[in-house]
Design a protein around this motif. Structure first.
Motif, mmCIF file in Angstrom:
data_model
loop_
_atom_site.group_PDB
_atom_site.id
_atom_site.type_symbol
_atom_site.label_atom_id
_atom_site.label_comp_id
_atom_site.label_asym_id
_atom_site.label_seq_id
_atom_site.Cartn_x
_atom_site.Cartn_y
_atom_site.Cartn_z
ATOM 1 N N PHE A 1 -4.844 15.864 -4.747
ATOM 2 C CA PHE A 1 -4.926 14.451 -5.092
ATOM 3 C C PHE A 1 -5.647 13.667 -4.000
ATOM 4 O O PHE A 1 -5.618 14.034 -2.814
ATOM 5 C CB PHE A 1 -3.539 13.857 -5.356
ATOM 6 N N SER A 2 -6.266 12.593 -4.419
ATOM 7 C CA SER A 2 -6.945 11.679 -3.500
ATOM 8 C C SER A 2 -6.567 10.252 -3.872
ATOM 9 O O SER A 2 -6.377 9.924 -5.040
ATOM 10 C CB SER A 2 -8.464 11.858 -3.578
ATOM 11 N N CYS A 3 -6.427 9.399 -2.866
ATOM 12 C CA CYS A 3 -6.072 8.006 -3.083
ATOM 13 C C CYS A 3 -7.328 7.231 -3.488
ATOM 14 O O CYS A 3 -8.298 7.187 -2.728
ATOM 15 C CB CYS A 3 -5.476 7.398 -1.819
ATOM 16 N N VAL A 4 -7.309 6.642 -4.662
ATOM 17 C CA VAL A 4 -8.476 5.890 -5.150
ATOM 18 C C VAL A 4 -8.258 4.389 -5.073
ATOM 19 O O VAL A 4 -9.208 3.624 -5.251
ATOM 20 C CB VAL A 4 -8.825 6.310 -6.597
ATOM 21 N N SER A 5 -7.019 3.957 -4.838
ATOM 22 C CA SER A 5 -6.710 2.545 -4.608
ATOM 23 C C SER A 5 -5.405 2.493 -3.831
ATOM 24 O O SER A 5 -4.891 3.527 -3.396
ATOM 25 C CB SER A 5 -6.607 1.773 -5.926
ATOM 26 N N SER A 6 -4.865 1.299 -3.668
ATOM 27 C CA SER A 6 -3.651 1.171 -2.857
ATOM 28 C C SER A 6 -2.466 1.922 -3.440
ATOM 29 O O SER A 6 -1.598 2.383 -2.712
ATOM 30 C CB SER A 6 -3.289 -0.308 -2.685
ATOM 31 N N ARG A 7 -2.394 2.083 -4.774
ATOM 32 C CA ARG A 7 -1.257 2.757 -5.395
ATOM 33 C C ARG A 7 -1.648 3.834 -6.398
ATOM 34 O O ARG A 7 -0.784 4.504 -6.939
ATOM 35 C CB ARG A 7 -0.360 1.735 -6.118
ATOM 36 N N ASN A 8 -2.927 4.001 -6.677
ATOM 37 C CA ASN A 8 -3.372 5.003 -7.640
ATOM 38 C C ASN A 8 -3.872 6.253 -6.931
ATOM 39 O O ASN A 8 -4.606 6.155 -5.938
ATOM 40 C CB ASN A 8 -4.516 4.453 -8.512
ATOM 41 N N ILE A 9 -3.478 7.417 -7.447
ATOM 42 C CA ILE A 9 -4.015 8.672 -6.940
ATOM 43 C C ILE A 9 -4.657 9.425 -8.102
ATOM 44 O O ILE A 9 -4.219 9.315 -9.250
ATOM 45 C CB ILE A 9 -2.923 9.544 -6.276
ATOM 46 N N LEU B 1 -5.318 10.091 -13.653
ATOM 47 C CA LEU B 1 -4.832 9.064 -12.746
ATOM 48 C C LEU B 1 -3.302 8.975 -12.807
ATOM 49 O O LEU B 1 -2.707 9.057 -13.881
ATOM 50 C CB LEU B 1 -5.436 7.705 -13.088
ATOM 51 N N TYR B 2 -2.715 8.783 -11.657
ATOM 52 C CA TYR B 2 -1.264 8.693 -11.541
ATOM 53 C C TYR B 2 -0.965 7.470 -10.679
ATOM 54 O O TYR B 2 -1.394 7.396 -9.523
ATOM 55 C CB TYR B 2 -0.740 9.971 -10.899
ATOM 56 N N TYR B 3 -0.246 6.498 -11.246
ATOM 57 C CA TYR B 3 0.073 5.254 -10.551
ATOM 58 C C TYR B 3 1.482 5.347 -9.972
ATOM 59 O O TYR B 3 2.452 5.477 -10.715
ATOM 60 C CB TYR B 3 -0.030 4.069 -11.514
ATOM 61 N N LEU B 4 1.583 5.300 -8.648
ATOM 62 C CA LEU B 4 2.877 5.349 -7.974
ATOM 63 C C LEU B 4 3.366 3.915 -7.816
ATOM 64 O O LEU B 4 2.969 3.199 -6.889
ATOM 65 C CB LEU B 4 2.741 6.051 -6.620
ATOM 66 N N GLY C 1 0.816 -1.200 0.000
ATOM 67 C CA GLY C 1 0.000 0.000 0.000
ATOM 68 C C GLY C 1 0.854 1.256 0.000
ATOM 69 O O GLY C 1 2.042 1.228 0.326
ATOM 70 N N LEU C 2 0.263 2.379 -0.355
ATOM 71 C CA LEU C 2 0.968 3.648 -0.443
ATOM 72 C C LEU C 2 1.182 4.236 0.950
ATOM 73 O O LEU C 2 0.230 4.366 1.730
ATOM 74 C CB LEU C 2 0.169 4.623 -1.307
ATOM 75 N N GLU D 1 2.473 17.239 -0.368
ATOM 76 C CA GLU D 1 2.113 17.740 0.959
ATOM 77 C C GLU D 1 0.981 16.867 1.485
ATOM 78 O O GLU D 1 -0.178 17.071 1.160
ATOM 79 C CB GLU D 1 1.696 19.205 0.873
ATOM 80 N N CYS D 2 1.343 15.873 2.307
ATOM 81 C CA CYS D 2 0.348 14.902 2.774
ATOM 82 C C CYS D 2 0.724 14.313 4.120
ATOM 83 O O CYS D 2 0.265 13.218 4.467
ATOM 84 C CB CYS D 2 0.187 13.787 1.749
ATOM 85 N N GLN D 3 1.531 15.016 4.898
ATOM 86 C CA GLN D 3 2.064 14.468 6.136
ATOM 87 C C GLN D 3 0.980 14.047 7.121
ATOM 88 O O GLN D 3 1.051 12.983 7.721
ATOM 89 C CB GLN D 3 2.985 15.504 6.810
ATOM 90 N N ASP D 4 -0.030 14.863 7.297
ATOM 91 C CA ASP D 4 -1.070 14.562 8.283
ATOM 92 C C ASP D 4 -2.365 14.080 7.635
ATOM 93 O O ASP D 4 -3.428 14.096 8.256
ATOM 94 C CB ASP D 4 -1.355 15.804 9.133
ATOM 95 N N LYS D 5 -2.293 13.690 6.391
ATOM 96 C CA LYS D 5 -3.491 13.236 5.679
ATOM 97 C C LYS D 5 -3.504 11.702 5.627
ATOM 98 O O LYS D 5 -2.478 11.056 5.684
ATOM 99 C CB LYS D 5 -3.509 13.801 4.251
ATOM 100 N N SER D 6 -4.691 11.163 5.497
ATOM 101 C CA SER D 6 -4.820 9.704 5.424
ATOM 102 C C SER D 6 -5.307 9.232 4.065
ATOM 103 O O SER D 6 -5.185 8.049 3.739
ATOM 104 C CB SER D 6 -5.799 9.217 6.499
ATOM 105 N N SER D 7 -5.839 10.130 3.258
ATOM 106 C CA SER D 7 -6.387 9.697 1.971
ATOM 107 C C SER D 7 -6.087 10.657 0.834
ATOM 108 O O SER D 7 -6.709 10.577 -0.217
ATOM 109 C CB SER D 7 -7.913 9.533 2.089
ATOM 110 N N GLY D 8 -5.118 11.564 1.004
ATOM 111 C CA GLY D 8 -4.805 12.498 -0.068
ATOM 112 C C GLY D 8 -3.992 13.675 0.412
ATOM 113 O O GLY D 8 -3.375 13.646 1.479
ATOM 114 N N GLY D 9 -3.999 14.735 -0.387
ATOM 115 C CA GLY D 9 -3.229 15.921 -0.065
ATOM 116 C C GLY D 9 -3.065 16.784 -1.294
ATOM 117 O O GLY D 9 -3.931 16.828 -2.168
ATOM 118 N N PHE D 10 -1.913 17.475 -1.376
ATOM 119 C CA PHE D 10 -1.622 18.336 -2.512
ATOM 120 C C PHE D 10 -0.281 17.934 -3.127
ATOM 121 O O PHE D 10 0.625 17.481 -2.425
ATOM 122 C CB PHE D 10 -1.560 19.812 -2.088
ATOM 123 N N VAL D 11 -0.180 18.098 -4.433
ATOM 124 C CA VAL D 11 1.083 17.893 -5.131
ATOM 125 C C VAL D 11 1.327 19.108 -6.001
ATOM 126 O O VAL D 11 0.408 19.623 -6.642
ATOM 127 C CB VAL D 11 1.067 16.593 -5.973
#
Length: 287
Positions: A187-195, A255-258, A108-109, A151-161
């Motif tokens: 950005f928001s997490c839509v799956s384990s590795r996709n944002i 979509l962006y796959y990490l 997972g991310l 920028e996602c240090q205190d986020k659980s499901s997304g942030g800013f890029v």
């Protein structure tokens, strides 16, 4: 008279004082394994520890991973961040890329690791390569470093890029880093590795004008008026923002796959054939 039989008895020597002081025999025991510690020295480990094979296997995996990451960076070293590549090089890069991605498959991310600044080392994305191509063809245009800042240090499901591009026009701005272009997306997490990215605005900031332009605006041989200083201050603090979303239209997204992430490397793929990205960890930048 019969002769007397002579009987011989076994002789047991009396131990001398010297023999009593002899050391007992030493039994050789197998040496335990040696393992490096954090301070650069070594410590002994119990040879019979059940976890020793696990530790050795884990250490071997880490070494293999670092070797593959090194090989990937070695292959892309002379590609000018993806601008100058042959078909054979692209094939080798893709093979090396997949070999690194395999180590992180199924994980997972981790937004804690993702948070921070990443420097672009290579890409095949057309919308980024066009900047490098323009700089190669036009001597009046320079492209410096390219970053992604999460920028996602205190986020659980997304942030800013923020996609950050340093560029310049020689003679008007400082070399390579005269102006900073920032494309901000949520950005928001839509799956384990996709944002999923929703681009919000483009801004131009951190304008650093060249010494030649400063001399033209406020020449040293003439008295500097308040107007001169106001012009210089305006240019230095200039910031223009262009929103990419409004109430009347939907923002641009994608979509962006990490595909791989650790403490010093980030690999990504723009879903839909938008290209691959190879980043390494960089010093934080302030925007």
């Amino acid at each position: 008279m019969e002769p007397t039989a002579i009987r011989f008895h076994s002789y047991t020597p009396i131990p001398s004082a010297l023999s009593l002081r002899r050391k007992p025999a030493v039994v050789s025991l197998p040496k335990p394994p040696i393992q490096a510690n954090n301070s650069g020295g070594f410590r002994l480990c119990a040879a019979s520890t059940a976890s020793s094979p696990v530790i050795a296997a884990s250490r071997g995996t880490e070494i293999e991973l670092e070797n593959r990451k090194y090989e990937l960076l070695r292959i892309i070293q002379d590609t000018q961040r993806g601008l100058a590549t042959t078909a054979d090089q692209r094939s080798s890069i893709e093979e090396a890329l997949v070999s690194v991605e395999a180590f992180d498959a199924g994980q997972g991310l981790d937004l804690g690791k993702l948070d921070g600044t990443w420097r672009l080392q290579y890409t095949s994305a057309p919308d980024v390569l066009v900047l490098f191509e323009s700089a190669a063809r036009l001597p009046v245009f320079q492209v410096g470093q390219v970053f992604q800042k999460f920028e996602c240090q205190d986020k659980s499901s997304g942030g800013f890029v923020r996609n950050v591009v340093k560029w310049s026009i020689p003679g008007l701005f400082e070399e390579q880093e005269g102006v900073t272009l920032v494309v901000t997306a949520k950005f928001s997490c839509v799956s384990s590795r996709n944002i999923f990215l929703q681009f919000e605005e483009i801004s131009f900031q951190d304008v650093n004008i060249s010494e030649e332009l400063q001399a033209l605006i406020a020449p040293a041989i003439l008295p500097r008026s308040m107007l001169n200083f106001e012009i210089l201050q305006f240019l230095r603090t200039f910031k223009a923002q262009v929103p990419l979303r409004s109430s009347n239209r939907r923002s641009v997204g994608g979509l962006y796959y990490l595909s791989y992430l650790d403490n010093n490397m980030l690999l990504g793929r723009a879903v839909g054939g938008g290209g691959v990205f190879i980043f390494t960890r960089a010093q934080p930048i302030l925007l």
